[in-house]
Design an enzyme around this catalytic site. Sequence first.
Site, short mmCIF file in Angstrom:
data_model
loop_
_atom_site.label_atom_id
_atom_site.label_comp_id
_atom_site.label_asym_id
_atom_site.label_seq_id
_atom_site.Cartn_x
_atom_site.Cartn_y
_atom_site.Cartn_z
N ASP A 144 -6.88 2.64 -10.82
CA ASP A 144 -6.33 1.41 -11.46
C ASP A 144 -7.47 0.51 -11.89
O ASP A 144 -7.37 -0.17 -12.91
CB ASP A 144 -5.54 0.50 -10.50
CG ASP A 144 -4.54 1.19 -9.65
OD1 ASP A 144 -3.96 2.17 -10.12
OD2 ASP A 144 -4.33 0.71 -8.52
N ASP B 255 4.43 -4.07 -3.80
CA ASP B 255 4.37 -2.88 -4.66
C ASP B 255 5.61 -2.92 -5.55
O ASP B 255 6.59 -2.20 -5.33
CB ASP B 255 4.32 -1.61 -3.81
CG ASP B 255 3.99 -0.40 -4.68
OD1 ASP B 255 3.89 -0.58 -5.92
OD2 ASP B 255 3.86 0.70 -4.14
N ASP C 39 12.98 5.33 -8.07
CA ASP C 39 12.04 4.38 -7.46
C ASP C 39 11.77 3.25 -8.45
O ASP C 39 10.77 3.27 -9.16
CB ASP C 39 10.76 5.17 -7.13
CG ASP C 39 9.80 4.40 -6.26
OD1 ASP C 39 10.23 3.43 -5.61
OD2 ASP C 39 8.62 4.79 -6.22
N HIS D 292 11.28 3.22 -0.85
CA HIS D 292 11.16 4.60 -0.37
C HIS D 292 12.14 4.85 0.78
O HIS D 292 12.68 5.95 0.91
CB HIS D 292 9.74 4.89 0.10
CG HIS D 292 8.72 4.78 -1.00
ND1 HIS D 292 7.38 4.94 -0.77
CD2 HIS D 292 8.86 4.52 -2.32
CE1 HIS D 292 6.73 4.79 -1.92
NE2 HIS D 292 7.60 4.52 -2.87
N ASP E 286 11.14 0.08 -7.89
CA ASP E 286 10.08 -0.87 -7.49
C ASP E 286 10.33 -2.29 -7.99
O ASP E 286 9.45 -2.91 -8.60
CB ASP E 286 8.71 -0.40 -8.02
CG ASP E 286 8.11 0.71 -7.18
OD1 ASP E 286 8.62 0.99 -6.08
OD2 ASP E 286 7.10 1.30 -7.63
N GLU F 163 2.06 6.51 3.91
CA GLU F 163 3.20 5.81 3.32
C GLU F 163 4.32 6.78 3.02
O GLU F 163 4.25 7.58 2.08
CB GLU F 163 2.75 5.11 2.02
CG GLU F 163 3.87 4.32 1.36
CD GLU F 163 3.44 3.64 0.07
OE1 GLU F 163 2.31 3.12 0.01
OE2 GLU F 163 4.25 3.63 -0.88
N HIS G 112 -5.56 1.34 -6.30
CA HIS G 112 -6.00 2.74 -6.34
C HIS G 112 -7.34 2.74 -7.10
O HIS G 112 -7.52 1.97 -8.05
CB HIS G 112 -5.07 3.62 -7.17
CG HIS G 112 -3.66 3.73 -6.70
ND1 HIS G 112 -2.69 2.85 -7.08
CD2 HIS G 112 -3.04 4.66 -5.93
CE1 HIS G 112 -1.54 3.22 -6.55
NE2 HIS G 112 -1.72 4.31 -5.85
C1 XLS Z 1 4.47 5.24 -5.26
C2 XLS Z 1 3.79 4.60 -4.15
C3 XLS Z 1 2.33 4.25 -4.40
C4 XLS Z 1 1.60 3.93 -3.12
C5 XLS Z 1 0.13 3.91 -3.25
O1 XLS Z 1 5.68 5.42 -5.27
O2 XLS Z 1 4.52 3.47 -3.78
O3 XLS Z 1 2.22 3.24 -5.32
O4 XLS Z 1 2.02 2.71 -2.60
O5 XLS Z 1 -0.35 5.12 -3.73
CA CA Z 2 7.91 2.81 -4.91
CA CA Z 3 4.10 1.89 -2.30
#
Ligand code: XLS
Ligand code: CA
Ligand code: CA
Length: 437
Positions: free
Chosen positions: A104, A339, A307, A271, A309, A232, A101
């Site tokens: 970042d 991610d 989430d 997601h 991740d 996304e 991003h």
């Molecule tokens: C957040 C998203 C984000 C996207 C990019 O949950 O996964 O990180 O991948 O903005």
């Molecule tokens: Ca995520």
């Molecule tokens: Ca993502």
Amino acid sequence: MAEYLPNIRKIQYEGPQTKNRLAFRHYNPDEVVEGKTMKEHFRFSVVYWHTFRNPLSDPFGVGTAIRPWDDGSESVENAQNRVRVAFEFMEKLGVPYYAFHDRDVAPEGDSLRETNANLDAVAAVLKEEQDRTGIKLLWGTACLFANRRFMHGAATSCNADAFAYAAAQVKKAMEVTHMLGGEGYTFWGGREGYSTLLNTDLKREMDHLGAFMNMAVDYKKKIGFGGPFYIEPKPKEPTKHQYDSDVAACVNFLRQYGLMDHFKLNIEANHATLAGHSFHHELETAIACDMLGSIDANTGDMLLGWDTDQFPTNIYETTFAMLSILKMGGFVTGGVNFDAKVRRESFDVDDLLHAHIGGMDTFARGLKIAAKLREDKALDNFVAERYSSWDSGIGASIEKGGETFESLEKYMLEKGEVTPNTSGRQEMLENIINDYI
Ligand code: XLS
Ligand code: CA
Ligand code: CA
């Protein structure tokens, strides 16, 4: 060239028997599977936001990460230095791509103008490091969710100035992505949704989002950015309901606003499960619409339900994903983008390596298992047989468009009853999968 991570050696493929935890057991970049090397299949990508910017804080506590190279400041120098560390890390890990991003990589300044200048100053170092290492940008994106100005959304904000700011920000992020040779550009609607319908004009917000995306397409053409846009899907978090909630909702949105030719989907595993789907379901749904572009590889924790991740370690999941991706014919501009973040308790730099190595090995195993299943037609023969009533006779005629309700009534009146069904054999098929795993 200065070395920033002297304690990290290049991660090598050493095979399943190795005792070295900092080596690949299954991911062998040069190994050919179905006519392509593993490196070409996966196009692995490291995310800048988690791997180099996430302090490992959570809503209950501060960050725990130890990142010796970071001076903790929001200076441009620190950001530029971090780029050099990041590229050394990715080089030693052996990944060909990364994703970021705008916010970042470079700090916000006191004005949009200053913020853009900061981004340019850091992007110049990103370019240098890309040229030095050959590591490429899988996709870029703009952070339209962290700053307070986007509290009500960006393109879907009730505040037209927030929409305008978001447009300016995406314009700049697209330019930087283009300058860096990015292969795609992602839109994730972090705050494009609502917390309550009581204060929300849903139709108006959706129309604004459609207009925003169309402006992005116009600008893409103007600057000659050739890569696809990705949208996304994610159903919730931070908002209660996000407009890009799942593959089906995104495809419907893209069709409604005339955007189908310019977008593919970037599907994230975590997601998918937040949306109440399996990752496999979301991949198959996207492929059915010819809309799968790229994936965000990670996993959630079913017992936590948000989430999380986490890095992918489940071989069943990567096998199913690779079955779909091989069936599609592989990625074009997309790839397997991690991610994913290490747990708050995993604060060392080495944890970043263990995490990525595990994810890459898990995908390598998924690929090999999926390729073997395909080679043996272990599932394909069964599926083909299951649908064989469509290959000839009335089935083939329906598929060709040669039948009507009247003709089908006549057919059934003559025939009397449906030819007996064959068993779905789910249990047998699950056993077959286990044999291959
Ligand atoms: C957040 C998203 C984000 C996207 C990019 O949950 O996964 O990180 O991948 O903005
Ligand atoms: Ca995520
Ligand atoms: Ca993502």
